[in-house]
Motif scaffolding. Structure first.
Motif, PDB file in Angstrom:
ATOM      1  N   GLN A 112      22.714  40.685  30.562  1.00 23.96           N
ATOM      2  CA  GLN A 112      22.812  41.645  31.650  1.00 23.96           C
ATOM      3  C   GLN A 112      23.827  41.100  32.646  1.00 23.96           C
ATOM      4  O   GLN A 112      23.697  39.971  33.113  1.00 23.96           O
ATOM      5  N   ALA A 113      24.804  41.870  32.968  1.00 20.67           N
ATOM      6  CA  ALA A 113      25.847  41.446  33.896  1.00 20.67           C
ATOM      7  C   ALA A 113      25.416  41.720  35.335  1.00 20.67           C
ATOM      8  O   ALA A 113      24.716  42.697  35.613  1.00 20.67           O
ATOM      9  N   ASP A 114      25.836  40.842  36.231  1.00 22.64           N
ATOM     10  CA  ASP A 114      25.542  41.014  37.652  1.00 22.64           C
ATOM     11  C   ASP A 114      26.466  42.038  38.296  1.00 22.64           C
ATOM     12  O   ASP A 114      26.134  42.619  39.320  1.00 22.64           O
ATOM     13  N   ILE A 115      27.628  42.226  37.702  1.00 26.05           N
ATOM     14  CA  ILE A 115      28.637  43.137  38.227  1.00 26.05           C
ATOM     15  C   ILE A 115      29.254  43.861  37.033  1.00 26.05           C
ATOM     16  O   ILE A 115      29.326  43.308  35.938  1.00 26.05           O
ATOM     17  N   SER A 116      29.694  45.078  37.227  1.00 26.02           N
ATOM     18  CA  SER A 116      30.307  45.815  36.124  1.00 26.02           C
ATOM     19  C   SER A 116      31.553  45.084  35.639  1.00 26.02           C
ATOM     20  O   SER A 116      32.179  44.324  36.389  1.00 26.02           O
ATOM     21  N   LEU A 117      31.904  45.323  34.410  1.00 20.79           N
ATOM     22  CA  LEU A 117      33.116  44.713  33.855  1.00 20.79           C
ATOM     23  C   LEU A 117      34.335  45.150  34.651  1.00 20.79           C
ATOM     24  O   LEU A 117      35.229  44.350  34.925  1.00 20.79           O
ATOM     25  N   THR A 118      34.350  46.407  35.050  1.00 19.47           N
ATOM     26  CA  THR A 118      35.448  46.923  35.868  1.00 19.47           C
ATOM     27  C   THR A 118      35.545  46.143  37.171  1.00 19.47           C
ATOM     28  O   THR A 118      36.618  45.663  37.549  1.00 19.47           O
ATOM     29  N   GLY A 119      34.438  46.018  37.870  1.00 18.19           N
ATOM     30  CA  GLY A 119      34.426  45.293  39.138  1.00 18.19           C
ATOM     31  C   GLY A 119      34.872  43.855  38.978  1.00 18.19           C
ATOM     32  O   GLY A 119      35.650  43.334  39.778  1.00 18.19           O
ATOM     33  N   TRP A 120      34.375  43.215  37.928  1.00 18.31           N
ATOM     34  CA  TRP A 120      34.716  41.813  37.694  1.00 18.31           C
ATOM     35  C   TRP A 120      36.201  41.640  37.393  1.00 18.31           C
ATOM     36  O   TRP A 120      36.887  40.837  38.037  1.00 18.31           O
ATOM     37  N   LEU A 121      36.692  42.372  36.403  1.00 17.16           N
ATOM     38  CA  LEU A 121      38.086  42.183  35.985  1.00 17.16           C
ATOM     39  C   LEU A 121      39.084  42.647  37.037  1.00 17.16           C
ATOM     40  O   LEU A 121      40.089  41.980  37.286  1.00 17.16           O
ATOM     41  N   GLN A 144      38.553  36.209  26.586  1.00 20.31           N
ATOM     42  CA  GLN A 144      37.272  35.534  26.372  1.00 20.31           C
ATOM     43  C   GLN A 144      36.877  34.721  27.600  1.00 20.31           C
ATOM     44  O   GLN A 144      35.721  34.740  28.012  1.00 20.31           O
ATOM     45  N   LYS A 145      37.833  34.027  28.159  1.00 20.35           N
ATOM     46  CA  LYS A 145      37.584  33.227  29.365  1.00 20.35           C
ATOM     47  C   LYS A 145      37.191  34.133  30.532  1.00 20.35           C
ATOM     48  O   LYS A 145      36.225  33.854  31.247  1.00 20.35           O
ATOM     49  N   ASP A 146      37.922  35.229  30.711  1.00 19.14           N
ATOM     50  CA  ASP A 146      37.684  36.127  31.840  1.00 19.14           C
ATOM     51  C   ASP A 146      36.384  36.914  31.720  1.00 19.14           C
ATOM     52  O   ASP A 146      35.858  37.405  32.718  1.00 19.14           O
ATOM     53  N   THR A 147      35.857  37.064  30.510  1.00 16.54           N
ATOM     54  CA  THR A 147      34.627  37.847  30.295  1.00 16.54           C
ATOM     55  C   THR A 147      33.479  36.994  29.757  1.00 16.54           C
ATOM     56  O   THR A 147      32.510  37.530  29.231  1.00 16.54           O
ATOM     57  N   ALA A 148      33.575  35.688  29.906  1.00 13.42           N
ATOM     58  CA  ALA A 148      32.597  34.767  29.315  1.00 13.42           C
ATOM     59  C   ALA A 148      31.151  35.092  29.696  1.00 13.42           C
ATOM     60  O   ALA A 148      30.248  34.936  28.888  1.00 13.42           O
ATOM     61  N   GLY A 149      30.913  35.561  30.889  1.00 12.56           N
ATOM     62  CA  GLY A 149      29.556  35.835  31.345  1.00 12.56           C
ATOM     63  C   GLY A 149      28.937  37.109  30.802  1.00 12.56           C
ATOM     64  O   GLY A 149      27.786  37.409  31.111  1.00 12.56           O
ATOM     65  N   TYR A 150      29.676  37.846  29.993  1.00 14.42           N
ATOM     66  CA  TYR A 150      29.179  39.138  29.515  1.00 14.42           C
ATOM     67  C   TYR A 150      28.616  39.102  28.093  1.00 14.42           C
ATOM     68  O   TYR A 150      28.004  40.063  27.656  1.00 14.42           O
ATOM     69  N   GLY A 151      28.833  38.028  27.370  1.00 14.90           N
ATOM     70  CA  GLY A 151      28.307  37.926  26.010  1.00 14.90           C
ATOM     71  C   GLY A 151      28.930  38.891  25.030  1.00 14.90           C
ATOM     72  O   GLY A 151      28.306  39.277  24.047  1.00 14.90           O
TER      73      GLY A 151
END
Length: 173
Positions: free
Chosen positions: A16-25, A91-98
């Motif tokens: 479960q992500a704490d922030i949307s992928l859009t918000g994060w990236l 992969q590095k930028d989205t590591a927390g999303y599994g």
């Protein structure tokens, strides 16, 4: 060929992500633009991820042009198709999303196959699968039933060879 089911089932856990992928990236990492988050009518759809390392995001936005597409990510963040040249950074930028990242050299080349359609999760259940190789090989018996579907314009994938872009398109219809 890249066997789709090998990647689809290689994912160990859904995070479960704490922030949307859009918000994060877009806000936290920068130089990204994500299209499709929270806007699709379907529960499951694909997000298009654009990236441009050469812009100053204080003054410019990432252009949403085909040349800047680096990934397609499932709306539940379970899978993505990522261009080879961007896979490590993504992969590095989205590591927390599994996310199970599927490296691919070209979105439009038919690099994917699926020999175990019955093993695909429910998100893939709406796909019409037609082995249309009979259209190009005179040694394969003509399949009138499949040809009828093709002639009607039914969106489909050939399980022996299809592109990531075609998969995304067919699943979005």
């Amino acid at each position: 060929m890249i066997e789709l089911t090998e990647y689809i089932y290689s994912q160990k856990e859904i995070r479960q992500a704490d922030i949307s992928l859009t918000g994060w990236l877009e806000a936290m990492v920068g130089n990204y633009f994500v299209r499709g988050e929270g806007t699709a009518a379907k529960d499951f759809h694909w997000l298009t991820v654009y990236y441009d390392a050469d812009i100053d995001t204080n003054y410019e936005e990432v252009e949403t042009i085909p040349a800047n597409i680096i990934a397609y990510v499932s709306s539940d963040y379970r899978w993505s198709f990522v261009l080879d040249g961007h896979i490590q950074k993504f992969q590095k930028d989205t590591a927390g999303y599994g996310i199970c990242n599927i490296p691919i050299s070209d979105f439009d080349r038919e690099l994917l196959c699926c020999s175990r359609i019955d093993m695909l999760p429910r998100e893939f259940s709406g796909i019409v699968w037609i082995d249309d190789d009979f259209m190009d090989d005179e040694n394969i018996p003509f399949d009138f039933e499949s040809f009828s579907l093709i002639d009607e314009g039914v969106p489909y994938l050939n399980p022996k060879h299809f592109s990531a872009a075609k998969l995304v398109t067919v699943m979005g219809q």
